[in-house]
Design a protein around this motif. Sequence first.
Motif, PDB file in Angstrom:
ATOM      1  N   MET A 136      27.438 -81.495  32.778  1.00  0.00           N
ATOM      2  CA  MET A 136      26.217 -81.760  31.896  1.00  0.00           C
ATOM      3  C   MET A 136      26.287 -81.080  30.689  1.00  0.00           C
ATOM      4  SD  MET A 136      23.508 -79.553  34.352  1.00  0.00           S
ATOM      5  CE  MET A 136      24.257 -80.209  35.881  1.00  0.00           C
ATOM      6  N   SER A 137      25.402 -81.112  29.608  1.00  0.00           N
ATOM      7  CA  SER A 137      25.184 -80.365  28.617  1.00  0.00           C
ATOM      8  C   SER A 137      24.822 -78.980  29.004  1.00  0.00           C
ATOM      9  CB  SER A 137      24.632 -80.776  27.183  1.00  0.00           C
ATOM     10  OG  SER A 137      23.347 -80.917  27.704  1.00  0.00           O
ATOM     11  N   SER A 138      24.683 -78.022  28.174  1.00  0.00           N
ATOM     12  CA  SER A 138      24.193 -76.524  28.526  1.00  0.00           C
ATOM     13  C   SER A 138      22.813 -76.761  28.342  1.00  0.00           C
ATOM     14  CB  SER A 138      24.735 -75.389  27.410  1.00  0.00           C
ATOM     15  OG  SER A 138      26.025 -75.512  28.014  1.00  0.00           O
ATOM     16  N   ALA A 139      22.210 -77.651  27.194  1.00  0.00           N
ATOM     17  CA  ALA A 139      20.861 -77.897  27.095  1.00  0.00           C
ATOM     18  C   ALA A 139      20.258 -78.348  28.502  1.00  0.00           C
ATOM     19  CB  ALA A 139      20.513 -78.750  26.002  1.00  0.00           C
ATOM     20  N   ALA A 140      20.904 -79.387  28.910  1.00  0.00           N
ATOM     21  CA  ALA A 140      20.467 -80.130  30.307  1.00  0.00           C
ATOM     22  C   ALA A 140      20.407 -78.930  31.465  1.00  0.00           C
ATOM     23  CB  ALA A 140      21.502 -81.148  30.654  1.00  0.00           C
ATOM     24  N   TYR A 141      21.358 -78.183  31.346  1.00  0.00           N
ATOM     25  CA  TYR A 141      21.502 -77.052  32.666  1.00  0.00           C
ATOM     26  C   TYR A 141      20.333 -75.967  32.436  1.00  0.00           C
ATOM     27  CZ  TYR A 141      22.961 -73.073  35.450  1.00  0.00           C
ATOM     28  OH  TYR A 141      23.154 -72.332  36.313  1.00  0.00           O
ATOM     29  N   GLN A 142      20.234 -75.609  31.230  1.00  0.00           N
ATOM     30  CA  GLN A 142      19.239 -74.684  30.918  1.00  0.00           C
ATOM     31  C   GLN A 142      17.799 -74.931  31.117  1.00  0.00           C
ATOM     32  OE1 GLN A 142      20.525 -73.596  27.027  1.00  0.00           O
ATOM     33  NE2 GLN A 142      22.262 -72.417  27.817  1.00  0.00           N
ATOM     34  N   CYS A 143      17.551 -76.349  31.186  1.00  0.00           N
ATOM     35  CA  CYS A 143      15.994 -76.743  31.465  1.00  0.00           C
ATOM     36  C   CYS A 143      15.855 -76.988  32.824  1.00  0.00           C
ATOM     37  CB  CYS A 143      15.702 -77.877  30.571  1.00  0.00           C
ATOM     38  SG  CYS A 143      16.749 -79.373  31.143  1.00  0.00           S
ATOM     39  N   LEU A 144      16.794 -76.821  33.704  1.00  0.00           N
ATOM     40  CA  LEU A 144      16.536 -77.168  35.100  1.00  0.00           C
ATOM     41  C   LEU A 144      15.902 -75.932  35.765  1.00  0.00           C
ATOM     42  CD1 LEU A 144      20.164 -78.648  36.159  1.00  0.00           C
ATOM     43  CD2 LEU A 144      17.974 -80.152  35.776  1.00  0.00           C
ATOM     44  N   THR A 145      15.237 -76.213  36.843  1.00  0.00           N
ATOM     45  CA  THR A 145      14.680 -75.077  37.549  1.00  0.00           C
ATOM     46  C   THR A 145      15.673 -74.761  38.802  1.00  0.00           C
ATOM     47  OG1 THR A 145      13.860 -76.676  39.375  1.00  0.00           O
ATOM     48  CG2 THR A 145      12.492 -76.363  37.497  1.00  0.00           C
ATOM     49  N   ASN A 146      15.540 -73.371  39.013  1.00  0.00           N
ATOM     50  CA  ASN A 146      16.338 -72.866  40.129  1.00  0.00           C
ATOM     51  C   ASN A 146      16.544 -73.822  41.330  1.00  0.00           C
ATOM     52  OD1 ASN A 146      16.950 -70.664  38.447  1.00  0.00           O
ATOM     53  ND2 ASN A 146      15.171 -69.333  39.464  1.00  0.00           N
ATOM     54  N   GLU A 147      15.220 -74.235  41.678  1.00  0.00           N
ATOM     55  CA  GLU A 147      15.264 -75.237  42.774  1.00  0.00           C
ATOM     56  C   GLU A 147      15.998 -76.350  42.643  1.00  0.00           C
ATOM     57  OE1 GLU A 147      11.858 -77.768  45.382  1.00  0.00           O
ATOM     58  OE2 GLU A 147      11.286 -76.707  43.810  1.00  0.00           O
ATOM     59  N   GLN A 148      15.867 -77.126  41.519  1.00  0.00           N
ATOM     60  CA  GLN A 148      16.722 -78.241  41.158  1.00  0.00           C
ATOM     61  C   GLN A 148      18.536 -77.786  41.369  1.00  0.00           C
ATOM     62  OE1 GLN A 148      14.979 -79.100  37.474  1.00  0.00           O
ATOM     63  NE2 GLN A 148      13.857 -80.826  38.258  1.00  0.00           N
ATOM     64  N   ILE A 149      18.717 -76.633  40.693  1.00  0.00           N
ATOM     65  CA  ILE A 149      20.074 -76.339  40.618  1.00  0.00           C
ATOM     66  C   ILE A 149      20.524 -75.978  41.973  1.00  0.00           C
ATOM     67  CG2 ILE A 149      21.506 -74.217  40.188  1.00  0.00           C
ATOM     68  CD1 ILE A 149      19.889 -74.102  37.615  1.00  0.00           C
ATOM     69  N   LYS A 150      19.728 -75.386  43.127  1.00  0.00           N
ATOM     70  CA  LYS A 150      20.000 -75.335  44.240  1.00  0.00           C
ATOM     71  C   LYS A 150      20.370 -76.413  44.998  1.00  0.00           C
ATOM     72  CE  LYS A 150      17.781 -71.045  46.100  1.00  0.00           C
ATOM     73  NZ  LYS A 150      16.473 -70.797  45.474  1.00  0.00           N
ATOM     74  N   LYS A 151      19.562 -77.620  44.639  1.00  0.00           N
ATOM     75  CA  LYS A 151      19.632 -78.805  45.408  1.00  0.00           C
ATOM     76  C   LYS A 151      21.023 -79.375  44.943  1.00  0.00           C
ATOM     77  CE  LYS A 151      14.768 -80.188  46.058  1.00  0.00           C
ATOM     78  NZ  LYS A 151      13.772 -81.253  45.737  1.00  0.00           N
ATOM     79  N   ILE A 152      21.411 -79.560  43.778  1.00  0.00           N
ATOM     80  CA  ILE A 152      22.582 -79.814  43.213  1.00  0.00           C
ATOM     81  C   ILE A 152      23.847 -79.188  43.685  1.00  0.00           C
ATOM     82  CG2 ILE A 152      24.068 -80.199  41.210  1.00  0.00           C
ATOM     83  CD1 ILE A 152      21.357 -80.565  39.542  1.00  0.00           C
TER      84      ILE A 152
END
Length: 311
Positions: free
Chosen positions: A261-277
Amino acid sequence: MKQITNTILMIRPVSFRMNEQTAINNYYQKVIENLTPETLQFKALQEFDNFVNKLREIGVNVIVVNDTKESDTPDSIFPNNWISFHENGDIGIYPMFAENRRSERREDIFDILEENGFKINNIIDYSSAEEEGLFLEATGSLALDRQHKKAYCAISPRADEDLLIEFCEDFEYTPVSFIAYQTVEGKRLPIYHTNVMMCLAESFSVICLDSIDDKKERKNVIKHLKEDGLEIISITEKQLNNFAGNMLQVLGSNNEKYLVMSSAAYQCLTNEQIKKIEKYCKILHSSLDTIEACGGGSARCMMAEVFLPKN
């Protein structure tokens, strides 16, 4: 069937700029003030090269083809809108909404793929639909679940329902169609490409369900994702505007999986969403600010996955 691949085709831009012909219904494009065309191209090229390097560092096989100066193709950096590659050796060629995008379709790319050891058995060309004003912009319009043979498609001026059905008949997919909306100056307008609002990975889907206004359509999409055992990772419309739906899962070295993904996409994710991925794969992100602003597309749009068999 495999859902993810190790080989990606990318087109290196030579005259990247905001495409006035696509801005009609791509509401993510912005004019960046006070930038000369040369600076714009330079910045886009920097972002492109950094992105390619990052993909190669994790072991993705990136086939880079240079765009040509001959044709005015400001959006050539997004090849996933005109071509799709399939495991049985088939290639799909697609009708494009913007006239100046049609010369992005280049036959020499088939030769380059064959030189790289890939086998092409059959080309299915839908581009003549342009004469009737009908469009279907490849894996921009089609989010393909290759494992379960389903084609998710947000119907829009760039994704015609009859062409979706024709594609599904030819490639033996089940169509899952709906309309996805975004708010533009207080109005709900169709999102131009499905791959902006949803990403299909092997075991999960990142999707903006809030963009599907029709409750029946939304329920139907959820039903299909769930019956195929995909975890639904929901994103908000605000995250969608930061290209959080425009992601692609790829294979790196040693069959390690990555969500790109782009850094803009990554930076807008929540910690919970990142954990799920991260339950399923690692995350790779790269800064694509200029490309996103002027092109109105992001990481996923830049990568055309190659599933062709090897000779």
